[in-house]
Design a protein around this motif. Structure first.
Motif, mmCIF file in Angstrom:
data_model
loop_
_atom_site.group_PDB
_atom_site.id
_atom_site.type_symbol
_atom_site.label_atom_id
_atom_site.label_comp_id
_atom_site.label_asym_id
_atom_site.label_seq_id
_atom_site.Cartn_x
_atom_site.Cartn_y
_atom_site.Cartn_z
ATOM 1 N N UNK A 336 0.844 -1.194 0.000
ATOM 2 C CA UNK A 336 0.000 0.000 0.000
ATOM 3 C C UNK A 336 0.877 1.240 0.000
ATOM 4 N N UNK A 337 0.621 2.163 -0.933
ATOM 5 C CA UNK A 337 1.428 3.367 -1.063
ATOM 6 C C UNK A 337 0.528 4.595 -1.042
ATOM 7 N N UNK A 338 1.063 5.740 -0.591
ATOM 8 C CA UNK A 338 0.265 6.974 -0.609
ATOM 9 C C UNK A 338 0.102 7.508 -2.021
ATOM 10 N N UNK A 339 -0.810 8.445 -2.173
ATOM 11 C CA UNK A 339 -1.018 9.074 -3.471
ATOM 12 C C UNK A 339 0.185 9.933 -3.838
ATOM 13 N N UNK A 340 0.516 10.030 -5.112
ATOM 14 C CA UNK A 340 1.554 10.986 -5.514
ATOM 15 C C UNK A 340 1.015 12.420 -5.416
ATOM 16 N N UNK A 341 1.906 13.389 -5.516
ATOM 17 C CA UNK A 341 1.488 14.782 -5.434
ATOM 18 C C UNK A 341 0.584 15.147 -6.608
ATOM 19 N N UNK A 342 -0.450 15.914 -6.304
ATOM 20 C CA UNK A 342 -1.398 16.368 -7.324
ATOM 21 C C UNK A 342 -1.426 17.886 -7.311
ATOM 22 N N UNK A 343 -1.250 18.500 -8.446
ATOM 23 C CA UNK A 343 -1.284 19.958 -8.560
ATOM 24 C C UNK A 343 -2.724 20.442 -8.446
ATOM 25 N N UNK A 344 -3.039 21.184 -7.378
ATOM 26 C CA UNK A 344 -4.411 21.621 -7.136
ATOM 27 C C UNK A 344 -4.932 22.506 -8.255
ATOM 28 N N UNK A 345 -4.115 23.439 -8.702
ATOM 29 C CA UNK A 345 -4.545 24.356 -9.767
ATOM 30 C C UNK A 345 -4.815 23.588 -11.049
#
Length: 453
Positions: A336-345
């Motif tokens: 199980x791995x965390x989500x990668x970074x997502x650009x909010x804009x």
């Protein structure tokens, strides 16, 4: 999608008008020259009133009042035998079989037959054959009928070729059912069943004109291929730990809910308005779909998805107005791995029509990780967003989370309500107290738009 079970109690049919059943002494008084009650009505009106009956108990009670009332039984369009219909009978299943058989043979214009009580599988073909010309709706709870006795494939359904709706509870099918071709069938629902993948495909192939398909709480594994050119609404809820794949060809589908599949392929989504994909155990590996131009509601749920599947569905569902993201972890392996970074804009720019956004802790945390708000274009707006529900489980990275929450409020001119749901956060940590204090201050200064749960 609810996790149905063969042990669930089936819902009762929709309530229909049930006439008052007059006591025997009132009927006798009317027979003796009384000018009131139902005897004062024309026979056609009495027949119309009594034809509203559906419960087998009410039918039996009315048939015992008088000969004229008993003569209305052939005109009954509905018969409903509840689970406890014969609990008080001494003869058990044999008594139930005799009573069901008498009523079915007497109701010459029967259109809808619902049997939830225990009955003998051997009698069913005879009942269906007797009403094959008129029967339109059939609903059966078959778990008790086939327990330990022969096949539960219900091949006798072929004896009712005019069926328009078929609902089955608790059956077991290990091969394709011999239903023939049910051209008039529009609705097929199977609940709490144990199915082989070939049985699923065979049952659907026998109903080429389906508009509504629901397979709920069914145990199945393997590869399921469904080609339904007229299908509009589809719910597939498969349980079990085995690997399961779905290939669905439905060019007219408008609502699709699938649960329990590792691999999903959809051919034809031009009319799809509502899409829900979930996986309570295991991992969603791939989702093969094309752009969904009229999608209104998109919901992704489950314990683990591959990030490739998540990003592809979000890209194809860019027109969605209501988005639900409740996926716990990512990863292409069992780890199980965390989500990668997502650009909010970038995320909100790629979903310009988004009006309602529900996001779970993991996805929200990934939106907070990327520092895209520091060098923000002054023209940036989340123009359509009206409602936001954010579930926060951890006080980690609290500062960036607060910045993200404040930005959602600041850059959403249409925002009416934001709900911050604090769930399962360990309150013994100092950071949790500090985070909650800051969030509470922000909610207090938001003019009623932000609420904490």
């Amino acid at each position: 999608i609810s996790n149905a079970s063969p042990h669930l109690t089936p819902p009762a049919p929709s309530t229909r008008l049930i006439p008052r059943i007059w006591p025997a002494h009132s009927a006798e008084r009317m027979d003796c020259g009384g000018d009131g009650g139902m005897d004062a009505l024309p026979d056609g009106v009495v027949q119309a009133i009594l034809s509203r009956l559906s419960s087998a108990r009410d039918v039996a009670a009315c048939a015992g009042v008088s000969r004229s009332w008993r003569d209305c039984v052939p005109f009954l369009p509905f018969l409903y035998f509840p689970r406890s219909a014969f609990d008080a009978a001494r003869g058990g299943v044999a008594c139930a079989d005799d009573a069901i058989g008498r009523m079915v043979h007497a109701a010459a214009r029967l259109e809808e037959l619902v049997i939830y009580c225990p009955f003998s599988a051997a009698r069913l073909p005879r009942w269906l054959a007797a009403r094959s010309a008129s029967l339109r709706v059939l609903e059966l709870r078959v778990d008790s009928a086939w327990s330990g006795s022969g096949s539960g494939h219900l091949d006798c359904v072929a004896a009712a070729p005019n069926l328009e709706e078929l609902r089955l509870w608790g059956l077991t099918m290990t091969r394709e059912p011999a239903w023939g071709r049910l051209d008039r069938l529009r609705v097929l629902e199977i609940v709490g069943a144990s199915l082989a993948d070939l049985a699923v495909s065979g049952a659907v192939d026998a109903c080429p004109n389906l508009t509504d398909l629901a397979l709920l709480g069914c145990e199945c594994s393997g590869s399921v291929f469904l080609a339904t050119p007229l299908l509009q609404r589809c719910r597939l809820d498969f349980v079990g730990s085995g690997t399961c794949s779905l290939a669905l060809a439905a060019p007219l589908v408008e609502s699709l809910e699938v649960q329990g599949f590792n691999y999903i392929t959809l051919h034809g989504g031009d009319r799809l308005k509502r899409l829900t994909i979930s996986k309570n155990t295991g991992r969603v590996n791939t989702v093969g779909i094309d752009r969904l131009p009229v999608l209104e509601q998109l919901s992704l749920r489950g314990v683990q998805w591959s990030w490739g599947a998540v990003s592809h569905v979000l890209q194809c569902g860019a027109e969605a107005k209501h988005l639900v993201m409740k996926v716990e972890f990512c990863g292409d392996s069992d780890t199980l791995q965390p989500f990668p970074e997502v650009d909010l804009v970038e995320f909100f720019n790629s979903h310009p029509k988004l009006c309602k956004f529900e996001v779970h802790g993991a996805m929200f945390a990934s939106l907070c990780q990327k520092n895209s708000l520091k060098n923000l274009d002054s023209r940036f707006l989340i123009s359509s967003l009206e409602e936001v529900l954010i579930t926060v489980r951890s006080p980690l990275n609290a500062e960036q989370k607060l910045i993200t929450i404040e930005s959602l409020v600041r850059y959403s001119p249409m925002l009416r309500r934001m709900v911050l749901r604090i769930s399962q956060m360990k309150n013994c940590h100092e950071a949790a107290d500090e985070f909650f204090e800051e969030v509470s201050k922000f909610a207090h200064m938001s003019n009623g738009r932000v609420r904490i749960e």
